[in-house]
Design a protein around this motif. Structure first.
Motif, mmCIF file in Angstrom:
data_model
loop_
_atom_site.group_PDB
_atom_site.id
_atom_site.type_symbol
_atom_site.label_atom_id
_atom_site.label_comp_id
_atom_site.label_asym_id
_atom_site.label_seq_id
_atom_site.Cartn_x
_atom_site.Cartn_y
_atom_site.Cartn_z
ATOM 1 N N ILE A 50 -14.145 5.804 51.204
ATOM 2 C CA ILE A 50 -14.611 4.393 51.588
ATOM 3 C C ILE A 50 -15.708 4.375 52.474
ATOM 4 C CG2 ILE A 50 -13.546 2.609 53.271
ATOM 5 C CD1 ILE A 50 -10.698 3.308 51.641
ATOM 6 N N ASN A 51 -15.973 5.393 53.296
ATOM 7 C CA ASN A 51 -16.998 5.546 54.130
ATOM 8 C C ASN A 51 -18.242 5.507 53.395
ATOM 9 O OD1 ASN A 51 -15.312 5.185 56.385
ATOM 10 N ND2 ASN A 51 -15.178 7.508 56.751
ATOM 11 N N GLN A 52 -18.175 6.421 52.433
ATOM 12 C CA GLN A 52 -19.535 6.550 51.643
ATOM 13 C C GLN A 52 -19.777 5.142 50.889
ATOM 14 O OE1 GLN A 52 -19.369 10.052 48.857
ATOM 15 N NE2 GLN A 52 -18.232 10.999 50.264
ATOM 16 N N LEU A 53 -18.916 4.477 50.323
ATOM 17 C CA LEU A 53 -18.969 3.082 49.828
ATOM 18 C C LEU A 53 -19.647 1.981 50.831
ATOM 19 C CD1 LEU A 53 -15.836 2.728 47.763
ATOM 20 C CD2 LEU A 53 -17.989 2.829 46.915
ATOM 21 N N ARG A 54 -19.247 2.107 51.964
ATOM 22 C CA ARG A 54 -19.703 1.125 52.935
ATOM 23 C C ARG A 54 -21.043 1.687 53.438
ATOM 24 N NH1 ARG A 54 -16.988 3.327 57.959
ATOM 25 N NH2 ARG A 54 -18.865 4.463 58.093
ATOM 26 N N GLU A 55 -21.368 2.978 53.452
ATOM 27 C CA GLU A 55 -22.694 3.476 53.790
ATOM 28 C C GLU A 55 -23.659 2.941 52.792
ATOM 29 O OE1 GLU A 55 -22.167 7.693 54.478
ATOM 30 O OE2 GLU A 55 -21.068 7.416 56.331
ATOM 31 N N LEU B 146 -19.998 -4.243 49.084
ATOM 32 C CA LEU B 146 -19.179 -5.259 49.655
ATOM 33 C C LEU B 146 -17.901 -5.703 48.932
ATOM 34 C CD1 LEU B 146 -22.077 -8.092 49.695
ATOM 35 C CD2 LEU B 146 -21.116 -6.692 51.646
ATOM 36 N N TYR B 147 -17.480 -5.323 47.725
ATOM 37 C CA TYR B 147 -16.368 -5.340 46.912
ATOM 38 C C TYR B 147 -15.564 -4.182 46.636
ATOM 39 C CZ TYR B 147 -17.767 -10.502 46.931
ATOM 40 O OH TYR B 147 -18.219 -11.709 47.243
ATOM 41 N N LEU B 148 -14.353 -4.187 46.636
ATOM 42 C CA LEU B 148 -13.517 -3.260 46.090
ATOM 43 C C LEU B 148 -12.347 -3.729 45.446
ATOM 44 C CD1 LEU B 148 -12.782 -0.319 48.970
ATOM 45 C CD2 LEU B 148 -13.331 -0.091 46.497
ATOM 46 N N VAL B 149 -12.463 -3.390 44.363
ATOM 47 C CA VAL B 149 -11.101 -3.728 43.424
ATOM 48 C C VAL B 149 -10.189 -2.509 43.394
ATOM 49 C CG1 VAL B 149 -10.444 -4.464 41.013
ATOM 50 C CG2 VAL B 149 -12.525 -5.144 42.057
ATOM 51 N N PHE B 150 -8.934 -2.751 43.660
ATOM 52 C CA PHE B 150 -7.808 -1.534 43.495
ATOM 53 C C PHE B 150 -7.232 -1.956 42.464
ATOM 54 C CE2 PHE B 150 -8.191 -0.987 48.316
ATOM 55 C CZ PHE B 150 -9.150 0.102 48.234
ATOM 56 N N GLY C 173 -14.700 -3.929 56.398
ATOM 57 C CA GLY C 173 -15.046 -4.852 56.277
ATOM 58 C C GLY C 173 -15.342 -5.273 54.501
ATOM 59 N N PHE C 174 -14.625 -4.458 53.800
ATOM 60 C CA PHE C 174 -14.562 -4.759 52.487
ATOM 61 C C PHE C 174 -13.838 -5.842 52.058
ATOM 62 C CE2 PHE C 174 -15.743 -0.386 52.557
ATOM 63 C CZ PHE C 174 -16.947 -0.503 51.552
ATOM 64 N N ALA C 175 -14.255 -6.800 51.296
ATOM 65 C CA ALA C 175 -13.636 -7.810 50.385
ATOM 66 C C ALA C 175 -12.754 -7.257 49.253
ATOM 67 C CB ALA C 175 -14.433 -8.819 49.901
ATOM 68 N N LEU C 176 -11.509 -7.575 49.325
ATOM 69 C CA LEU C 176 -10.581 -6.560 48.301
ATOM 70 C C LEU C 176 -10.003 -7.776 47.066
ATOM 71 C CD1 LEU C 176 -8.393 -4.720 51.001
ATOM 72 C CD2 LEU C 176 -10.523 -4.094 49.884
ATOM 73 N N ARG C 177 -9.990 -7.153 46.123
ATOM 74 C CA ARG C 177 -9.072 -7.643 45.108
ATOM 75 C C ARG C 177 -8.157 -6.798 44.684
ATOM 76 N NH1 ARG C 177 -11.536 -12.330 43.168
ATOM 77 N NH2 ARG C 177 -10.274 -12.476 41.179
ATOM 78 N N LEU C 178 -6.851 -6.757 44.407
ATOM 79 C CA LEU C 178 -5.767 -6.229 43.904
ATOM 80 C C LEU C 178 -5.150 -6.502 42.567
ATOM 81 C CD1 LEU C 178 -3.604 -6.395 47.358
ATOM 82 C CD2 LEU C 178 -5.670 -4.974 46.910
ATOM 83 N N MET C 179 -5.133 -5.588 41.681
ATOM 84 C CA MET C 179 -4.560 -5.612 40.311
ATOM 85 C C MET C 179 -3.289 -4.764 40.312
ATOM 86 S SD MET C 179 -7.977 -5.159 37.972
ATOM 87 C CE MET C 179 -9.355 -6.212 37.991
#
Length: 343
Positions: free
Chosen positions: A61-66, A70-74, A96-102
């Motif tokens: 998650i830290n690597q994605l933020r760096e 912006l968006y994370l789909v789980f 600070g990620f915007a999340l979508r949950l499947m």
């Protein structure tokens, strides 16, 4: 509802991330564990490999933020089968990620609905295969799954959480779409549907046997009065896989997208930045042009085609090739348009 100006701004931002190869969205399958037994599921567990732990999840998650994602789909499997799901998701939200949950939603209940609401998800996307327990539970392989899913939908909507019904069309539910549309409307949910079943990750064709055949597909499109694309409105046959988005498996294998299972590396071994910025495979994807699709570029079905590079890769090992499934769908769509006097 977004205004036209907001939509235009979003599209402007989205196109900028593509043109500049900026990581915009990551789709992360958190686990292959699931409490259902869906007949069409593509997941194949590798018993010789372990799924990532919580500390590694935070590192990724830290690597994605760096990288500015912006968006994370789980998704899964079933995300709520992970005991540490809320620790992972809460950490991502705090970053600070915007999340979508499947999810199949069968594990959403009164005990965890407040935790879900605290994540402020953009949407919870839920697999709904029918508007009745008889058909839905037949597909999931678990009695009571429809009742549990519908109960979860009601809990989510009471909390004001946007819900999206994800409806995959196959032989067992090919007549269900009108009833599912009505159910979605009654529950205040958006509806998305598709009829693209894919082979299992281990190469088994088992899920494909449930696809609609050409005649069933023609009847489905015609009876449901689906909007049809014709050659006067065709655009690129390429997609955004690997351009501004990435897919991560529970083993931390990295792929351009969930459909295109072209292995780019593994996050246990190589940092995300090194893959995103240094992968030759991603560089090749980013340089693709329509004319590189020699089997498709001058095809008469091009104007009716919703070509998937992942489907082509799955069928032949070559993402530049034609996909026989997409060709079949394009042929059906083109035939219907011609029957109706279109071009």
């Amino acid at each position: 509802m977004k205004s036209a100006a907001q939509i235009d701004r979003y599209q402007e931002l989205y196109q900028k991330t593509i043109s500049e190869s900026m990581l915009f969205l990551a789709h992360w399958e958190l686990t292959y564990s699931c409490n259902l037994k869906c007949r069409h599921c593509y997941v194949s567990k590798d018993l010789g490999r372990q799924e990532f732990g919580l500390d590694k999840a935070k590192e990724v998650i830290n690597q994605l933020r760096e990288l500015g994602c912006l968006y994370l789909v789980f998704s899964g499997g079933e995300i709520f089968c992970r005991k540490d799901f809320f620790e992972i998701a809460s950490y991502a939200r705090d970053q600070g990620f915007a999340l979508r949950l499947m999810t199949n939603a069968t594990k959403i209940n009164q005990a965890n609905i407040e935790k879900i609401a605290a994540l402020l998800p953009l949407a919870v996307e839920i697999s709904v295969y029918a508007a009745s327990s008889q058909v839905h539970d037949l597909i999931t392989g678990v009695s009571g799954s429809f009742e549990n899913t519908l109960h979860a939908v009601q809990l989510l909507r009471k909390k004001g959480i946007p819900v999206v019904f994800k409806h995959i069309v196959m032989d067992a539910n090919k007549t269900e779409l009108p009833a599912v549309k009505l159910l979605a409307k009654e529950q205040g949910a958006e509806l998305l549907f598709d009829f693209c079943l894919v082979q299992k990750d281990d190469g088994s064709d088992q899920p494909i046997q449930f696809r609609l055949n050409q005649e069933e597909l023609r009847m489905f499109i015609d009876k449901n009065n689906l909007p049809l694309r014709n050659s006067q409105h065709s655009d690129t046959l390429l997609c955004s896989a690997g351009l501004n988005n990435i897919f991560i498996s529970p083993y931390l294998d990295l792929h351009p997208c969930i459909g295109l299972k072209l292995k780019l590396g593994n996050l246990h071994e190589v940092p995300l930045r090194d893959i995103w910025q240094g992968s030759r495979k991603l560089d090749s994807l980013r340089k693709l042009k329509d004319s590189d699709l020699t089997a498709c570029f001058n095809c008469g079905k091009k104007g009716y085609c919703f070509r998937c590079q992942g489907m082509a890769f799955q069928e032949s090992g070559n993402y530049l090739a034609a996909s026989s499934f997409d060709c079949e769908v394009a042929g059906v769509v083109g035939g219907i348009i011609r029957e109706k006097g279109g071009s």
